[in-house]
Design a protein around this motif. Structure first.
Motif, short mmCIF file in Angstrom:
data_model
loop_
_atom_site.label_atom_id
_atom_site.label_comp_id
_atom_site.label_asym_id
_atom_site.label_seq_id
_atom_site.Cartn_x
_atom_site.Cartn_y
_atom_site.Cartn_z
N VAL A 1 -6.72 3.32 -0.99
CA VAL A 1 -5.60 3.50 -1.93
C VAL A 1 -6.12 3.53 -3.37
O VAL A 1 -5.65 4.32 -4.20
CB VAL A 1 -4.54 2.40 -1.72
CG1 VAL A 1 -3.42 2.51 -2.74
CG2 VAL A 1 -3.95 2.48 -0.33
N CYS B 1 1.01 3.99 -2.89
CA CYS B 1 0.72 5.41 -2.63
C CYS B 1 1.89 6.27 -3.12
O CYS B 1 1.67 7.34 -3.72
CB CYS B 1 0.51 5.66 -1.14
SG CYS B 1 -1.05 5.04 -0.56
N PHE C 1 -8.47 -0.27 3.58
CA PHE C 1 -7.21 0.25 3.04
C PHE C 1 -7.14 0.06 1.53
O PHE C 1 -6.67 0.93 0.80
CB PHE C 1 -6.02 -0.40 3.74
CG PHE C 1 -5.60 0.35 4.97
CD1 PHE C 1 -4.60 1.29 4.91
CD2 PHE C 1 -6.22 0.13 6.18
CE1 PHE C 1 -4.21 2.01 6.04
CE2 PHE C 1 -5.85 0.83 7.32
CZ PHE C 1 -4.84 1.77 7.24
N LEU C 2 -7.60 -1.09 1.10
CA LEU C 2 -7.60 -1.39 -0.34
C LEU C 2 -8.42 -0.34 -1.09
O LEU C 2 -8.00 0.19 -2.12
CB LEU C 2 -8.19 -2.79 -0.55
CG LEU C 2 -8.13 -3.36 -1.94
CD1 LEU C 2 -6.80 -4.06 -2.16
CD2 LEU C 2 -9.23 -4.37 -2.17
N ILE D 1 0.85 -1.20 0.00
CA ILE D 1 0.00 0.00 0.00
C ILE D 1 0.89 1.25 0.00
O ILE D 1 0.66 2.20 -0.75
CB ILE D 1 -0.94 -0.01 1.23
CG1 ILE D 1 -2.09 -0.98 0.96
CG2 ILE D 1 -1.48 1.38 1.53
CD1 ILE D 1 -3.12 -1.01 2.06
N PHE E 1 -4.50 -2.83 -7.57
CA PHE E 1 -4.83 -1.43 -7.35
C PHE E 1 -5.15 -0.73 -8.67
O PHE E 1 -5.91 0.23 -8.70
CB PHE E 1 -3.69 -0.72 -6.63
CG PHE E 1 -3.56 -1.13 -5.20
CD1 PHE E 1 -4.58 -0.86 -4.30
CD2 PHE E 1 -2.45 -1.80 -4.73
CE1 PHE E 1 -4.49 -1.25 -2.97
CE2 PHE E 1 -2.34 -2.18 -3.41
CZ PHE E 1 -3.35 -1.92 -2.53
#
Lengths: 515, 741
Positions: free
Chosen positions: B129, A443, B125-126, A439, B288
């Motif tokens: 983001v 980011c 969180f997934l 993550i 993502f």
């Protein structure tokens, strides 16, 4: 605001034809300025006239003033005419090329403060500026923060005029332009925008000029202040400008079509636009063989990744995903952690902050003590901490490796950004293990992907590898042989991308890939 | 300067599309294909990919018909009110896709990387983001994808290529055994995984054509087709490796069964014990991209109908909404069932029907020159449901874990099992003397494995950690009992932490006897067995058997596995033979000498030493021959419905002892004689072994029947469900040909 200044600190006093009035004005402006030297003389033969000389002590060459100017004023002006005294003094009394008429009090004051000598003549509302600056400076120092094994050892200094020379000496081209302007209502700092006309993109030049004029500030003391004032990505730790103290690096940037900004009193110049890749390019990359340069550049990229990732990865793997380690490693790590009173995260943070303190102390500490600090802080305390089982030896290795790798990046402000990001990734990794680590990296990539420096995406050429015929990637992670680098990078104007052609039979052969 | 125009290049478009199509679909495609089309899953994938080319083409045609700017076209022709109703199905579809992606990956991460962490935290969180990525716009997403493209693709492709080495072709063959209806249904399901192509209709206006692209006549479809081709190849690779390693049953049983293969493929180098976390982390990067894309299009469409200048404001309520739905307590498999039905009957058809209707009606309206009259104000109400999160992520520091080195399992009484755990000696590692050897062996007796774990947690202050497990030893009480073996394999199958690549051994008697040797063996029993398995057994060309092989054999039903057997002597242990796992338990044991011929007949046995006996067998061996290389060739034939097998075992060997010193010609003649004797000896013994085990014992220890799947399809079909008849009718023509060097 005073009687002689407006609310923006601009001098509002008017220039008078009466010398005494002008002397009074200047005396009022320079009241309690012990460093200002001024004197009124009478020169000329039968048609004597009063003149007033004013300058700042130790900012001019006194010998030059006395031998070349004053001596002549007293000796050679015997035939002073009744009229046109000002022109007569200008033409007969002063032996210098650098002689300019100034017409306002504000200009006069500006020139005096910049280290010029001003001569006022009675009966005229104009003055003569004689340039005989000789300010104290360090000369051309040796580069200390961007050391290179091969290549020039010169560094920019605090004196703008020396810095200009250092650039001009490297690029002997009339297209090398140096637009100078003053920033700071009180400091009136000289700022020079240097670029290669025709090669630098006009829109980038227009943009930087617009940004330089965007704010009114009382003072600029260093290029770092100017950088922060004009940048757009205020809330990003990553610099929007590249800074360097090496004239050869700045000259190379200018040749690539980039713009260099010199700031008086600052030994660091700023270069724009910039990309992430630029920060990994050391100046001696261009001077060494391509295999070595490529290897070193790859090392820097790996180093940068490690400096961001290692502490986070260590915490994530130890606390959540130990299966990633080989059995021998995991057991060795577990054994090393036996009896350590802190959690892995706290241990890493303690060591990381200790190291940063050591680093900061090392920078602030007087030179001779620096070595002692390294030995006492790094070796003795580190060894004692491990022996006392306060920290595990593995974490010392991790932090030391992280610290060393941070210095492989040849740009301190950029490496500092990595140092900050490291904590963000560390926190996420401690919270969510390898998932948190990914993550964090995602980011970071998103953030970097969105950054631009004067319209240039930060991640070029990696994010647009095919652009500019893919030639930008030839000087990215890998550095291709020098002869293959025929085109300027994307920074340059589209029509001026060719930088290397092969001569055949006295005729220049254009690059086949030319747009 | 580069402009912030939200435009991307054609290459970036291809890469984005590959990630969008493969990142989530890649994990579920093996399951979809295996569950619907069984062994013909590969055909379903090929057909589904073929449909995808047509589907992509149709989408682009419809896009062209609507002038490239789909929603604006709707606005211009029908007004905002109609656009609203056109957009709603897309919003619903994107929303459900997002919920599905978040849910499935939340569960996968929860199961693999973060076993002790609340699933909701992972999902949150997934989503955050992904929304952050979407907030940066199309350009930034494209840039990131371009950067990570090779970073993700290269390791995954390498990993899959390495995985192919371990694939058992019998799991994938024979082809064309399922009905056309099943293959057709499977191919439609595969087409559903390409539904992200639909987003091209919104992406088209964002493509930036450079002058050179236009000059070269580059078309968007070519780039979309390239992405479909790459995705199709990756899907096939993923299916082949998953199905080839796990078999049909396990692949079809679990939606994300493909995750299990991450454990089973070994990367060369040995730095990483288990690379599943590494591969999954890399895979996550591509996830993502997809979830970011879904958020982006969701906010893009919603923003368009709401006429918002800054669509990023929508992302916060969207996160909350998706999160709220994703954490609804419903079984993921059940959720997938509904989602699949939605996609089959609504999601996929709508992607063609709606643009078709829009394009046709638009053309018609232009033809009859009518203007849109309805333009009303509408509101989109966003309901935000904040779900409180409890606690933080749970983790255990490395020193607070007991890294189990070896597990021994014995039967105790009728219903009980006794489990032994061998712990590492950390004191030796830190050079602080050594731990009391007795304390390094933990023993628990209970009814099942979860009770054993519970007992452990009550007695120990450190967490039980199987991530570094090096060997499992099964006592004879376990290996002979079908129920207990089944319980053990189910436990391994469901315990992700326990790697499927852990070597498994049989104990000649009780596993406890082997575990008792821990203190006598340098480095402990775990290390010893790992070395034995990876170095000595492999040097002998013997296939390393791990827990994954046993699970596959159990799931497929018709497989056998040859397990090495250990014998505990005084203060040392040795490999004393093999046991053959078949039909749920170990049903046959062979001693050392018999096991050599079992291995020879299976094509293993490099570096083995043969002792050719004298006529009088009480004497010392006549010749000692070392096998340097061994290969086995199998050819099945069918004659009058009867199976025939031509089996050739060949290789090279060298004489270690027994060759007399003679001149060259005489020596050659001796060698030829020895060669003949050696071949006859091996042939005789292999034939004897095959007869006793295969023919008489009806134990297909060479997996001959599954082998016919890819060697002789007609035999496989003839004897499907009649494996015992296959062995009865089988005639083997054995030829042994070792060349003495």
């Amino acid at each position: 605001m005073t009687l002689l200044h407006d609310d923006k600190n601009h001098i509002t006093a008017l220039f008078s034809k009466s010398l005494d009035e002008n002397i009074d004005t200047l005396s009022a402006l320079f009241e309690n300025c012990a460093d200002v030297v001024k004197r009124k003389f009478s020169v000329g033969g039968a048609n004597q006239t009063d003149i007033f000389i004013i300058y700042i002590d130790n900012m001019i060459d006194k010998e030059l003033l006395e031998m070349n100017t004053l001596l002549q004023l007293f000796r050679d002006l015997k035939e002073m005419p009744e009229t046109d005294k000002f022109e007569y003094i200008k033409n007969q009394g002063i032996q210098t090329v650098d002689l300019v008429e100034v017409n306002t009090i504000a200009e006069i004051v500006g020139q005096i403060l910049s280290g010029d000598t001003i001569i006022l003549v009675d009966g005229y509302d104009k003055a003569l500026k004689v340039s005989m600056r000789k300010m104290p400076n360090r000369g051309v120092p040796t580069s200390e923060n961007e050391v290179s094994v091969r290549g020039s050892k010169e560094s920019f200094s605090e004196a703008l005029f020396i810095n200009r020379v250092l650039l001009r000496r490297r690029i002997k081209d009339t297209n090398l332009k140096m637009k100078q302007l003053k920033i700071g209502t009180r400091t009136r700092t000289d700022v020079a925008v240097c670029y290669l006309e025709g090669v630098a993109k006009p829109e980038v030049l227009a943009e930087i000029e617009r940004r330089l004029n965007e704010y009114v500030i009382d003072g600029i003391l260093d290029s770092g202040m100017l950088e922060q004032l004009t940048e757009r990505n205020t809330y990003s730790p990553f610099p929007e400008y590249q800074s360097t103290e090496r004239p050869d690096k700045a000259a190379a940037a200018i040749l690539d079509g980039r713009v260099v900004i010199l700031v008086d009193n600052s030994p660091v110049v700023i270069v724009l636009p910039t990309t992430l890749n630029s920060f990994f390019q050391a100046s001696d990359d261009a001077y060494t063989r391509w295999e070595v340069a490529t290897f070193l550049r790859l090392l820097r990229y790996i180093g940068a990744f490690l400096t961001i990732a290692l502490p986070g990865l260590y915490v994530a793997v130890l606390n959540y995903n130990a299966e990633l380690l080989s059995p021998a490693m995991s057991l060795s790590f577990a054994a090393a952690r036996e009896g350590v009173p802190f959690s892995v995260l706290v241990e890493v943070i303690i060591m990381e902050i200790s190291f940063q303190m050591l680093l900061e102390a090392g920078v602030r500490m007087p030179g001779p003590m620096g070595g002692t600090l390294g030995i006492v802080g790094g070796l003795i305390i580190g060894d004692a901490a491990v022996n006392a089982n306060i920290v595990s030896p593995i974490v010392v290795i991790v932090i030391a490796l992280t610290a060393i790798t941070a210095f492989t990046v040849p740009n301190e402000p950029f490496a500092s950004a990595f140092r900050i990001i490291r904590y963000f990734i560390l926190a996420l990794s401690a919270f969510l293990g390898l998932f948190g680590f990914i993550i964090g990296i995602t980011c970071l990539l998103i953030h970097l992907g969105g950054l631009k420096s004067f319209g240039m995406p930060y991640m070029v050429p990696f994010a647009a590898s095919g652009i500019n015929h893919g030639t930008d990637t030839k000087d990215a992670m890998l550095r291709f042989p020098f002869r293959k680098l025929r085109r300027r990078p994307l920074f340059a104007s589209k029509d001026e991308r060719t930088k290397l052609v092969k001569r055949e039979g006295g005729k220049e052969m254009e690059d086949e890939n030319e747009d | 300067m580069f402009s912030d125009n939200d435009k991307i290049s054609l290459r970036q478009f291809t890469r984005l599309l590959v990630f969008d199509l493969f990142s989530v679909s890649g994990l579920i495609i093996p399951n979809l294909a295996a569950a619907s089309s069984g062994r013909d899953g590969i055909l379903a994938i090929c057909l589904g990919t073929l449909y995808a080319f047509i589907y992509g083409y149709l989408i682009l045609i419809l896009c062209k018909q609507t002038g490239g700017r789909y929603l604006n076209y709707c606005d211009d022709n029908f007004g905002r009110f109609v656009t609203f109703f056109v957009a709603i199905p897309y919003i619903v579809k994107l929303f459900l896709c997002l919920v599905f992606s978040a849910r499935i990956f939340g569960q996968v991460i929860n199961q693999t990387l973060l076993a002790d962490t609340d699933n909701r935290i992972i999902i949150l969180f997934l989503l955050m983001v992904s929304a952050y990525s979407a907030s940066k716009g199309m350009e930034v997403r494209a840039r990131i994808t371009e950067i990570i493209y090779f970073l993700v693709m290269v390791p995954i492709v390498l990993f899959l290529l390495l995985g192919i080495r371990k694939v058992d072709p019998a799991n994938l063959t024979p082809l064309f055994t399922e009905s056309m209806k099943d293959i057709g249904a499977g191919s439609y399901l595969i087409l559903l995984t390409f539904s992200a192509l639909e987003m091209m209709i919104f992406a088209v206006p964002m493509i930036h054509y450079r002058k050179s692209d236009i000059k070269k006549g580059k078309k968007m479809y070519n780039y979309a087709a390239r992405a479909i081709t790459i995705t199709g190849i990756l899907d096939i690779l993923m299916y082949v490796v998953t199905m080839g390693l796990l078999g049909r049953k396990e692949t079809a049983d679990k939606l994300w069964s493909a995750i299990s293969i991450f454990q089973m493929v070994k990367l060369p180098g040995g730095l990483v014990q288990r690379q599943d976390a590494f591969i999954l982390s890399i895979w996550l990067l591509s996830i993502f991209t997809l979830t970011g894309a879904l958020f982006y299009y969701l906010s893009y469409i919603s923003g368009h109908i709401l006429k918002l200048s800054n669509r990023n404001y929508l992302l916060v309520p969207l996160i909350l909404l998706v999160f709220g739905v994703a954490v609804i307590p419903i079984d993921t498999e059940q959720f997938f069932y509904y989602f699949r039905r939605y996609m089959m009957y609504i999601g996929m058809p709508q992607s063609l029907i709606i643009p078709l209707l829009v394009a046709c009606t638009g053309k018609l309206k232009k033809f009859i020159n009518k203007k849109a009259v309805v333009n009303t104000v509408f509101a989109f109400i966003v309901a935000a449901g904040a779900v409180s999160l409890t606690g933080c992520s749970d983790m255990t520091e490395i020193e607070d874990r007991n890294f189990i080195q070896a597990v021994g399992i014995d039967a105790k009484g009728k219903d009980m099992i006794e489990v032994y755990y061998i712990l590492p000696d950390l004191k030796v590692l830190t050079k602080q003397a050594a731990e009391d050897p007795k304390r390094l062996k933990l023993a628990f007796a209970d009814k099942d494995f979860s009770e054993v774990e519970e007992d452990y947690s009550l007695e120990n202050n450190k967490r039980l950690d199987f991530s570094q497990l090096k060997a499992i030893i099964l006592g004879d009480g376990i290996s002979k009992s079908k129920d207990k073996m089944n319980a053990f394999l189910t436990y391994v199958e469901n315990k992700y932490e326990l790697g499927r690549n852990t070597p498994v051994f049989l104990a000649e008697g009780k596993a406890g006897d082997i575990m008792d040797l821990n203190s006598d063996i340098e480095g402990g029993i775990g290390d010893y067995l790992a070395q034995l398995s990876r170095i000595n057994l492999r040097n002998n060309g013997i296939k390393e058997i791990d827990a994954g092989d046993l699970i596959l054999a159990r799931n497929e039903g018709n497989r056998t596995v040859i397990l090495p057997m250990l014998h505990a002597d005084d203060k040392k242990m040795r490999v004393s033979g093999v046991g053959i796992y078949s039909e749920g338990a170990v049903g046959f044991y062979a001693n050392k000498e018999e096991s050599d011929f079992i291995y020879f007949s299976c094509g293993f046995g490099k570096n083995k030493v043969l002792y050719l006996p004298e006529d009088d067998k009480s004497n010392l061996p006549k010749y000692v021959i070392k096998i340097n290389r061994i290969t086995r060739t199998m050819e099945f034939r069918e004659d009058n419905g009867k199976p025939y097998l031509d089996m050739i075992v060949e290789g090279s060997a060298s004489i270690q002892k027994g060759l007399e010193k003679k001149e060259d010609r005489a020596k050659n003649s001796d060698i030829e004689k020895i060669e003949e004797e050696c071949n006859a000896y091996v042939r005789e013994n292999i034939a004897k072994t095959i007869k006793s085990i295969c023919m008489d014992g009806k134990l297909d220890y060479m997996n001959l029947y599954p082998m016919t799947g890819y060697r002789k399809r007609s035999l496989w079909l003839d004897y499907k469900g009649r494996q015992a008849d296959f062995l009865t009718n089988l005639s083997i023509n054995l030829k042994v040909d070792f060349h003495i060097e």
